[in-house]
Design an enzyme around this catalytic site. Structure first.
Site, PDB file in Angstrom:
ATOM      1  N   ARG A 115       0.824  -0.795  -0.018  1.00 28.53           N
ATOM      2  CA  ARG A 115       0.046  -0.218  -0.330  1.00 28.53           C
ATOM      3  C   ARG A 115       0.278   1.114  -0.710  1.00 28.53           C
ATOM      4  O   ARG A 115       0.356   2.164   0.267  1.00 28.53           O
ATOM      5  CB  ARG A 115      -0.861  -0.126   1.448  1.00 28.53           C
ATOM      6  N   ASP A 116       2.160   0.869   0.158  1.00 30.33           N
ATOM      7  CA  ASP A 116       2.822   2.490   0.069  1.00 30.33           C
ATOM      8  C   ASP A 116       4.097   2.282  -1.201  1.00 30.33           C
ATOM      9  O   ASP A 116       5.356   2.404  -0.289  1.00 30.33           O
ATOM     10  CB  ASP A 116       3.173   3.053   1.392  1.00 30.33           C
TER      11      ASP A 116
END
Length: 169
Positions: A103-104
């Site tokens: 997610r990043d």
């Protein structure tokens, strides 16, 4: 015999709101994921020290992140780009097979050596473990690397990580 190993100590505050990514960091989740995974293209966790308001993660250190490796440098050969892309794809296939969504994805969360022969994904602070057919709805990650479904809160999974790698490359 003398063993030389460079380590980094990452200090994480518990339940901190990150104004850059607009999410709450959960160091407990990051530590659990790092303890669980073992892949040559993911950072190695050696130890965890916990206090009431802080968590310390002891990890292997590499000389730089990918952002620093590519900033102000002449163009890389196709072979170098292929190596980095292959390393990231290998890490993501491994993580996604385990149900883990990073997610990043961004250059600052990829550690490497100067020659780019060693590439490791790091910073699992926003990562989540998904059950099959489960989707995430919360906006997470760094704006420039977010997939459209993350920005539009349409429900997303591992494909958001693939988008991030595409933007990086």
């Amino acid at each position: 015999a003398h063993l030389s190993l460079s380590l980094s100590l990452s200090l994480l505050h518990t339940n901190i709101y990150n104004t850059h990514t607009h999410t709450h960091t959960q160091p407990g989740t990051e530590a659990r994921i790092l303890r669980f995974i073992s892949h040559p293209n993911c950072v190695e966790l050696y130890d965890v020290f916990e206090e009431r308001e802080r968590v310390y993660l002891v990890m292997k250190m590499l000389p730089m992140d990918f952002f620093d490796a590519i900033s102000g440098k002449p163009r890389f050969t196709e072979e170098k780009w292929y190596g980095v892309c292959h390393s990231l794809a290998s890490a993501l296939v491994y993580l996604h097979d385990l149900g883990i969504v990073h997610r990043d994805m961004k250059p600052e969360n990829i550690l490497c050596n100067e020659s780019l022969s060693v590439v490791k994904l790091t910073d699992f602070g926003l990562a989540r473990i998904l059950l099959p057919d489960m989707h995430l709805n919360l906006d997470a990650g760094t704006a420039a690397y977010k997939a459209p479904e993350v920005i539009n809160s349409k429900g997303y999974g591992s494909e958001a990580d693939i988008w991030g790698v595409g933007v990086i490359m």
